[in-house]
Design an enzyme around this catalytic site. Structure first.
Site, PDB file in Angstrom:
ATOM      1  N   GLU A 188     105.397  72.578  73.392  1.00  0.00           N
ATOM      2  CA  GLU A 188     105.652  73.993  73.180  1.00  0.00           C
ATOM      3  C   GLU A 188     106.796  74.483  74.080  1.00  0.00           C
ATOM      4  O   GLU A 188     106.813  74.233  75.272  1.00  0.00           O
ATOM      5  CB  GLU A 188     104.395  74.814  73.444  1.00  0.00           C
ATOM      6  CG  GLU A 188     103.243  74.501  72.499  1.00  0.00           C
ATOM      7  CD  GLU A 188     103.544  74.832  71.043  1.00  0.00           C
ATOM      8  OE1 GLU A 188     104.549  75.543  70.784  1.00  0.00           O
ATOM      9  OE2 GLU A 188     102.778  74.384  70.173  1.00  0.00           O
ATOM     10  N   ARG A 199      93.523  85.926  64.499  1.00  0.00           N
ATOM     11  CA  ARG A 199      93.104  86.059  63.093  1.00  0.00           C
ATOM     12  C   ARG A 199      91.620  85.761  62.912  1.00  0.00           C
ATOM     13  O   ARG A 199      91.066  85.992  61.839  1.00  0.00           O
ATOM     14  CB  ARG A 199      93.928  85.138  62.197  1.00  0.00           C
ATOM     15  CG  ARG A 199      93.759  83.658  62.472  1.00  0.00           C
ATOM     16  CD  ARG A 199      94.548  82.812  61.491  1.00  0.00           C
ATOM     17  NE  ARG A 199      94.436  81.396  61.776  1.00  0.00           N
ATOM     18  CZ  ARG A 199      93.420  80.623  61.410  1.00  0.00           C
ATOM     19  NH1 ARG A 199      92.392  81.154  60.740  1.00  0.00           N
ATOM     20  NH2 ARG A 199      93.408  79.335  61.713  1.00  0.00           N
ATOM     21  N   CYS A 213      95.352  79.415  72.760  1.00  0.00           N
ATOM     22  CA  CYS A 213      96.313  78.454  73.316  1.00  0.00           C
ATOM     23  C   CYS A 213      97.526  79.170  73.903  1.00  0.00           C
ATOM     24  O   CYS A 213      97.934  78.901  75.034  1.00  0.00           O
ATOM     25  CB  CYS A 213      96.751  77.464  72.244  1.00  0.00           C
ATOM     26  SG  CYS A 213      95.497  76.220  71.821  1.00  0.00           S
ATOM     27  N   HIS A 270     100.449  70.953  72.178  1.00  0.00           N
ATOM     28  CA  HIS A 270      99.472  70.915  71.096  1.00  0.00           C
ATOM     29  C   HIS A 270      99.360  69.488  70.559  1.00  0.00           C
ATOM     30  O   HIS A 270     100.374  68.783  70.441  1.00  0.00           O
ATOM     31  CB  HIS A 270      99.884  71.846  69.949  1.00  0.00           C
ATOM     32  CG  HIS A 270      99.332  73.223  70.079  1.00  0.00           C
ATOM     33  ND1 HIS A 270     100.122  74.344  70.205  1.00  0.00           N
ATOM     34  CD2 HIS A 270      98.046  73.676  70.103  1.00  0.00           C
ATOM     35  CE1 HIS A 270      99.354  75.423  70.293  1.00  0.00           C
ATOM     36  NE2 HIS A 270      98.098  75.036  70.240  1.00  0.00           N
TER      37      HIS A 270
END
Length: 216
Positions: A81, A91, A144, A168
Site C-alpha cells: 500500500e 460499507r 485496514c 494487503h
C-alpha cells in the site's frame, strides 16, 4: 536487538480465519539478519480498539520497523500500500458493530500519509522470487486503512520507528473454496513473501524509481 513489529487481524466478514494473522503469528520470534527480531501482535477488526492495541504494542516493543498486514479477499497478489487517507467510510459494520461514515481517522490530522517502506524495491524482490506483487494505490476506507493511517500518524511522532507501512494479502486456499474462482495464496508462500519483504526493507536505503502506478 532491534525489533520488527508485525500485526495481523482477527477474522471478519463471516470468515473463520484471517491470513494476515495466520502468517504473522508463525513469524513471531524469528531473527532477520543479525540485529532484528520479529514480534507479532493481533489486532481486532474494529475501528476503535484496533488503534488502541496498536499504540500499546508500539509503546511496549519500541520497534524500528512496523509492518501491518490485512486481508484483501479477491486480490491476486501481495499488495504494497502506497497511501493511507484520513477517512473512515465503512460499507459494513466492523466486528464491534461500528460503521463510521465519512469520519476522520484522526481529527485534525493531515489528509494522508505515504508509506515509508521501499514499496517498489519490495515488489521487485518479490517478483524475482516468483511471488506475485504490486503497488496498490488504495487501502480502502475500512479498518485496514484506519490502522494504516493510525500507524503512520504514530510513526511521525516516534523517533524509534524508521520504516512503517501496510500490506494487503490474498485469501488462503481454504478460504477461497467458499468464494468461487477467487484468487488465493498458500500460507507457505505468504510466509516466504513477508520474510523477503523484511529482508528488502533492511537492505534498501532508497526506494527504486520505477513505474508502479495505475490508470484506474
Amino acid at each position: 536487538m532491534k525489533r520488527i513489529l508485525l500485526t495481523g487481524f482477527d477474522p471478519f466478514g463471516g470468515e473463520q480465519s484471517n491470513p494476515s494473522w495466520e502468517v504473522v503469528r508463525r513469524l513471531d520470534g524469528l531473527l532477520i539478519g543479525d540485529s532484528h527480531q520479529i514480534v507479532s501482535a493481533r489486532l481486532p477488526c474494529e475501528f476503535v480498539s484496533s488503534l488502541h492495541l496498536l499504540e500499546a504494542a508500539l509503546r511496549q516493543h519500541q520497534p524500528s520497523i512496523v509492518v501491518c498486514l490485512g486481508q484483501a479477499g479477491g486480490r491476486p497478489d501481495i499488495s504494497l500500500e502506497r497511501i493511507a487517507i484520513n477517512v473512515d467510510d465503512a460499507r459494513m459494520p466492523d466486528n464491534a458493530g461500528a460503521q463510521p461514515v465519512d469520519t476522520p481517522v484522526i481529527q485534525g490530522g493531515p489528509a494522508a500519509y505515504f508509506s515509508s517502506l521501499p514499496i517498489k524495491a519490495i515488489v521487485q524482490e518479490l517478483h524475482l522470487a516468483g511471488i506475485p506483487a504490486s503497488v496498490s494505490q488504495t487501502a480502502g476506507t475500512f479498518v485496514c486503512n484506519h490502522v494504516f493511517y493510525g500507524l503512520m500518524h504514530c510513526a511521525s511522532a516516534m523517533d524509534n520507528i524508521q520504516r512503517a507501512g501496510f500490506i494487503h494479502i490474498p485469501y488462503l486456499p481454504e478460504q477461497a473454496v467458499a468464494h468461487a474462482a477467487t484468487a488465493c495464496m498458500p500460507l507457505d508462500m505468504l510466509k516466504t513473501a513477508i520474510l523477503k519483504v523484511l529482508e528488502s526493507i533492511l537492505k534498501t536505503d532508497k526506494d527504486l524509481r520505477i513505474a508502479g502506478g495505475a490508470t484506474h
